[in-house]
Write an enzyme that holds these catalytic residues in place. Structure first.
Site, PDB file in Angstrom:
ATOM      1  N   ASP A  14     -47.372 -43.741  50.743  1.00  0.00           N
ATOM      2  CA  ASP A  14     -48.258 -44.428  49.779  1.00  0.00           C
ATOM      3  C   ASP A  14     -47.680 -44.331  48.366  1.00  0.00           C
ATOM      4  O   ASP A  14     -48.287 -43.761  47.485  1.00  0.00           O
ATOM      5  CB  ASP A  14     -49.673 -43.848  49.842  1.00  0.00           C
ATOM      6  CG  ASP A  14     -49.746 -42.365  49.476  1.00  0.00           C
ATOM      7  OD1 ASP A  14     -48.720 -41.664  49.604  1.00  0.00           O
ATOM      8  OD2 ASP A  14     -50.829 -41.914  49.041  1.00  0.00           O
ATOM      9  N   ASP A  18     -44.195 -39.057  43.999  1.00  0.00           N
ATOM     10  CA  ASP A  18     -43.471 -38.153  44.886  1.00  0.00           C
ATOM     11  C   ASP A  18     -42.994 -38.864  46.139  1.00  0.00           C
ATOM     12  O   ASP A  18     -41.981 -38.474  46.729  1.00  0.00           O
ATOM     13  CB  ASP A  18     -44.282 -36.894  45.213  1.00  0.00           C
ATOM     14  CG  ASP A  18     -45.673 -37.182  45.731  1.00  0.00           C
ATOM     15  OD1 ASP A  18     -46.254 -38.229  45.378  1.00  0.00           O
ATOM     16  OD2 ASP A  18     -46.210 -36.346  46.491  1.00  0.00           O
ATOM     17  N   ASP A  19     -43.684 -39.934  46.563  1.00  0.00           N
ATOM     18  CA  ASP A  19     -43.162 -40.751  47.669  1.00  0.00           C
ATOM     19  C   ASP A  19     -41.845 -41.401  47.268  1.00  0.00           C
ATOM     20  O   ASP A  19     -40.913 -41.490  48.068  1.00  0.00           O
ATOM     21  CB  ASP A  19     -44.150 -41.855  48.046  1.00  0.00           C
ATOM     22  CG  ASP A  19     -45.511 -41.344  48.454  1.00  0.00           C
ATOM     23  OD1 ASP A  19     -45.788 -41.258  49.654  1.00  0.00           O
ATOM     24  OD2 ASP A  19     -46.314 -41.031  47.551  1.00  0.00           O
ATOM     25  N   ASN A  43     -52.276 -43.196  46.958  1.00  0.00           N
ATOM     26  CA  ASN A  43     -52.121 -42.920  45.532  1.00  0.00           C
ATOM     27  C   ASN A  43     -52.571 -44.102  44.685  1.00  0.00           C
ATOM     28  O   ASN A  43     -53.158 -43.929  43.611  1.00  0.00           O
ATOM     29  CB  ASN A  43     -50.675 -42.553  45.222  1.00  0.00           C
ATOM     30  CG  ASN A  43     -50.299 -41.201  45.786  1.00  0.00           C
ATOM     31  OD1 ASN A  43     -51.081 -40.266  45.747  1.00  0.00           O
ATOM     32  ND2 ASN A  43     -49.084 -41.096  46.322  1.00  0.00           N
ATOM     33  N   THR A 128     -46.566 -39.167  54.574  1.00  0.00           N
ATOM     34  CA  THR A 128     -46.745 -38.533  53.278  1.00  0.00           C
ATOM     35  C   THR A 128     -47.914 -39.128  52.499  1.00  0.00           C
ATOM     36  O   THR A 128     -48.009 -38.947  51.280  1.00  0.00           O
ATOM     37  CB  THR A 128     -45.458 -38.624  52.433  1.00  0.00           C
ATOM     38  OG1 THR A 128     -45.106 -40.012  52.260  1.00  0.00           O
ATOM     39  CG2 THR A 128     -44.315 -37.880  53.103  1.00  0.00           C
ATOM     40  N   ASN A 162     -56.283 -29.501  46.154  1.00  0.00           N
ATOM     41  CA  ASN A 162     -55.921 -29.975  44.812  1.00  0.00           C
ATOM     42  C   ASN A 162     -56.799 -31.137  44.349  1.00  0.00           C
ATOM     43  O   ASN A 162     -56.721 -31.541  43.189  1.00  0.00           O
ATOM     44  CB  ASN A 162     -54.437 -30.369  44.732  1.00  0.00           C
ATOM     45  CG  ASN A 162     -54.084 -31.537  45.638  1.00  0.00           C
ATOM     46  OD1 ASN A 162     -54.889 -31.999  46.441  1.00  0.00           O
ATOM     47  ND2 ASN A 162     -52.847 -32.002  45.524  1.00  0.00           N
ATOM     48  N   GLU A 168     -56.887 -31.019  50.054  1.00  0.00           N
ATOM     49  CA  GLU A 168     -55.713 -31.687  49.494  1.00  0.00           C
ATOM     50  C   GLU A 168     -55.939 -33.208  49.573  1.00  0.00           C
ATOM     51  O   GLU A 168     -56.599 -33.700  50.473  1.00  0.00           O
ATOM     52  CB  GLU A 168     -54.474 -31.258  50.289  1.00  0.00           C
ATOM     53  CG  GLU A 168     -53.176 -31.896  49.864  1.00  0.00           C
ATOM     54  CD  GLU A 168     -52.939 -33.236  50.540  1.00  0.00           C
ATOM     55  OE1 GLU A 168     -52.253 -34.079  49.919  1.00  0.00           O
ATOM     56  OE2 GLU A 168     -53.441 -33.455  51.670  1.00  0.00           O
ATOM     57  N   PHE A 169     -55.342 -33.979  48.653  1.00  0.00           N
ATOM     58  CA  PHE A 169     -55.669 -35.396  48.505  1.00  0.00           C
ATOM     59  C   PHE A 169     -55.488 -36.210  49.774  1.00  0.00           C
ATOM     60  O   PHE A 169     -56.373 -36.994  50.141  1.00  0.00           O
ATOM     61  CB  PHE A 169     -54.839 -36.027  47.364  1.00  0.00           C
ATOM     62  CG  PHE A 169     -55.042 -37.520  47.278  1.00  0.00           C
ATOM     63  CD1 PHE A 169     -56.179 -38.044  46.697  1.00  0.00           C
ATOM     64  CD2 PHE A 169     -54.111 -38.402  47.818  1.00  0.00           C
ATOM     65  CE1 PHE A 169     -56.397 -39.420  46.638  1.00  0.00           C
ATOM     66  CE2 PHE A 169     -54.310 -39.777  47.767  1.00  0.00           C
ATOM     67  CZ  PHE A 169     -55.457 -40.290  47.169  1.00  0.00           C
ATOM     68  N   ASN A 170     -54.331 -36.116  50.447  1.00  0.00           N
ATOM     69  CA  ASN A 170     -54.076 -36.998  51.585  1.00  0.00           C
ATOM     70  C   ASN A 170     -55.109 -36.821  52.687  1.00  0.00           C
ATOM     71  O   ASN A 170     -55.494 -37.795  53.350  1.00  0.00           O
ATOM     72  CB  ASN A 170     -52.673 -36.748  52.152  1.00  0.00           C
ATOM     73  CG  ASN A 170     -51.581 -37.321  51.282  1.00  0.00           C
ATOM     74  OD1 ASN A 170     -51.818 -38.200  50.455  1.00  0.00           O
ATOM     75  ND2 ASN A 170     -50.367 -36.817  51.456  1.00  0.00           N
ATOM     76  N   HIS A 238     -44.366 -33.027  46.105  1.00  0.00           N
ATOM     77  CA  HIS A 238     -44.937 -32.763  47.420  1.00  0.00           C
ATOM     78  C   HIS A 238     -44.180 -33.427  48.581  1.00  0.00           C
ATOM     79  O   HIS A 238     -43.748 -32.766  49.530  1.00  0.00           O
ATOM     80  CB  HIS A 238     -46.391 -33.252  47.449  1.00  0.00           C
ATOM     81  CG  HIS A 238     -47.268 -32.682  46.401  1.00  0.00           C
ATOM     82  ND1 HIS A 238     -47.750 -31.389  46.436  1.00  0.00           N
ATOM     83  CD2 HIS A 238     -47.776 -33.234  45.267  1.00  0.00           C
ATOM     84  CE1 HIS A 238     -48.515 -31.169  45.383  1.00  0.00           C
ATOM     85  NE2 HIS A 238     -48.552 -32.265  44.658  1.00  0.00           N
ATOM     86  N   ASP A 239     -44.051 -34.759  48.495  1.00  0.00           N
ATOM     87  CA  ASP A 239     -43.580 -35.508  49.661  1.00  0.00           C
ATOM     88  C   ASP A 239     -42.120 -35.241  49.990  1.00  0.00           C
ATOM     89  O   ASP A 239     -41.708 -35.353  51.147  1.00  0.00           O
ATOM     90  CB  ASP A 239     -43.805 -37.003  49.433  1.00  0.00           C
ATOM     91  CG  ASP A 239     -45.282 -37.349  49.310  1.00  0.00           C
ATOM     92  OD1 ASP A 239     -46.128 -36.502  49.667  1.00  0.00           O
ATOM     93  OD2 ASP A 239     -45.595 -38.467  48.855  1.00  0.00           O
TER      94      ASP A 239
END
Length: 314
Positions: A14, A18-19, A43, A128, A162, A168-170, A238-239
Site C-alpha cells: 500500500d 516505507d513500501d 496508507n 506489507t 502504533n 499496529e496500523f496494517n 517497517h516494510d
C-alpha cells in the site's frame, strides 16, 4: 557451483513511504526476483497506492514488473488511511513523475491466485499493507496456503501498537481480514513493531543514502523527510524489514507462537494476541523479535547501491 536462484517474490503493498523503500530494496537485492506487485487501500486510497507502485517501479527502471490493483476498502469496516503519517500523496515529500504504464487488467486477488497456482512452491508472498487482498485470495482459493513457498507480513506486534495502544496500523485497518489470514492454516511470518522499531534510520544511515544519487535525493530522503508521527530515536522503515527477512533470514531472531487477531474489543480491535507458550500443535506464526541492526543496514544499503547504479545506467 551455480549461484542459488533468486527467490521469486510477489509483494502485496500500500505505497506508502516505507513500501516505496521496500520496493527499492526488492529491485536492488540480487537474491530477490520481484515478480509482481498487488496493491490495497491502506496508507492512502487504492488509486494512490496503485499510482505510487507504478511510479516507483518506473523510477527504479523496472516498468515491466506487473502491478495489479486490489481492494479499495476493508472487508467490513469503513476505510481509514494513514495520510497523517505518509502525506496526502503517500510518498511524503517525494515527487515522482506520473507513471506512463498502467495497472494490469486483472484484480489483485485473481493475479495472486493465478501466479501462485501456476508455480506451486515457487513464490514467496510478502504483504506489507492491510491483509484484505490476502484474505479474499485464501477464501476464494484455499489451496493457496499450501502453494506459497513462504508467507511474510509486515504487521502486528507482540507488544504495543502504533495506531492504538494495542494495534499496529496494517492489522487495525482490517482486523477481520487479518483474522482470516492468521486462521487460514499456514505459517505466517510476522515482522511487526517488535523488530521494525529496532531497525531505525540514523544520521550515519542518511549520510550513506545521500551518496546514492537520484535514488537517495529523489525518493528515499524526501520520503523520509515527509514521514510524520514517529517519536522514536530514528525513523522506522517497517516494510523493508519484511523483505530483508526474506532475503537474509539469519539477520533476524524469530520465535514460534500462536497469534490470534482481536476483532471485537472496544479498546483492542486489531491487536495481535501473541502466545509464545502455546503448544507446538497450536503454532500458526513465526514472530520476529530481534534483528542485527548493523547487518540489516549493510544489507539494505548494498541493495540500494545496486538499485542506484541501475538508475544511473538508465
Amino acid at each position: 557451483m551455480n549461484a542459488e536462484a533468486p527467490r521469486r517474490v510477489i509483494l502485496d503493498c500500500d505505497p506508502g513511504i516505507d513500501d516505496a523503500w521496500a520496493i527499492a530494496f526488492g529491485c536492488g537485492h540480487p537474491g530477490l526476483d520481484l515478480a509482481g506487485l498487488t496493491t490495497v487501500a491502506g496508507n492512502v486510497g487504492l488509486d494512490k497506492t496503485t499510482a505510487n507502485a507504478l511510479a516507483v517501479l518506473e523510477f527504479l527502471g523496472h516498468p515491466g514488473v506487473p502491478v495489479a490493483a486490489g481492494s479499495p476498502a476493508p472487508l467490513l469496516r469503513p476505510f481509514n488511511d494513514a495520510r497523517h503519517v505518509h502525506g496526502d500523496s503517500g510518498l511524503g515529500a517525494a515527487r515522482l513523475p506520473v507513471a506512463r504504464g498502467r495497472a494490469a487488467a486483472a484484480h489483485a486477488v485473481d493475479f495472486l491466485i493465478g501466479e501462485i497456482s501456476a508455480a506451486p512452491g515457487a513464490v514467496t508472498l510478502i504483504a506489507t499493507g492491510p491483509l484484505t487482498n490476502i484474505a479474499l485470495a485464501v477464501r476464494r482459493y484455499p489451496p493457496l496456503v499450501q502453494q506459497v513457498a513462504d508467507f511474510v507480513i509486515m504487521g502486528g506486534s507482540a507488544g504495543r501498537g502504533n495506531t492504538t495502544p494495542a494495534a499496529e496500523f496494517n492489522i487495525w485497518c482490517d482486523p477481520e481480514a487479518a483474522a482470516i489470514v492468521f486462521g487460514a492454516g499456514w505459517r505466517v511470518t510476522m515482522v511487526g513493531l517488535d523488530v521494525t522499531h529496532q531497525a531505525l534510520t540514523s544520521a550515519a544511515v542518511e549520510d550513506r543514502i545521500r551518496a546514492l544519487g537520484q535514488l537517495g535525493s529523489e525518493l528515499l530522503l524526501p520520503g523520509l523527510a515527509g514521514y510524520r508521527g514517529s517519536d522514536l530515536a530514528g525513523q522506522p522503515v517497517h516494510d523493508v524489514c519484511a523483505l530483508a527477512l526474506a532475503a537474509a533470514p539469519g539477520l533476524f531472531g524469530c520465535e514460534p507462537a500462536r497469534v490470534e487477531v482481536e476483532t471485537a474489543g472496544r479498546w483492542t480491535s486489531g491487536m495481535t494476541v501473541t502466545d509464545f507458550s502455546a503448544p507446538v500443535t497450536g503454532h500458526n506464526a513465526l514472530v520476529a523479535t530481534s534483528v542485527d541492526v548493523a547487518g540489516f543496514w549493510d544489507l539494505v544499503l548494498d541493495a540500494y547501491g545496486r538499485a542506484a547504479t541501475a538508475i544511473a545506467a538508465g
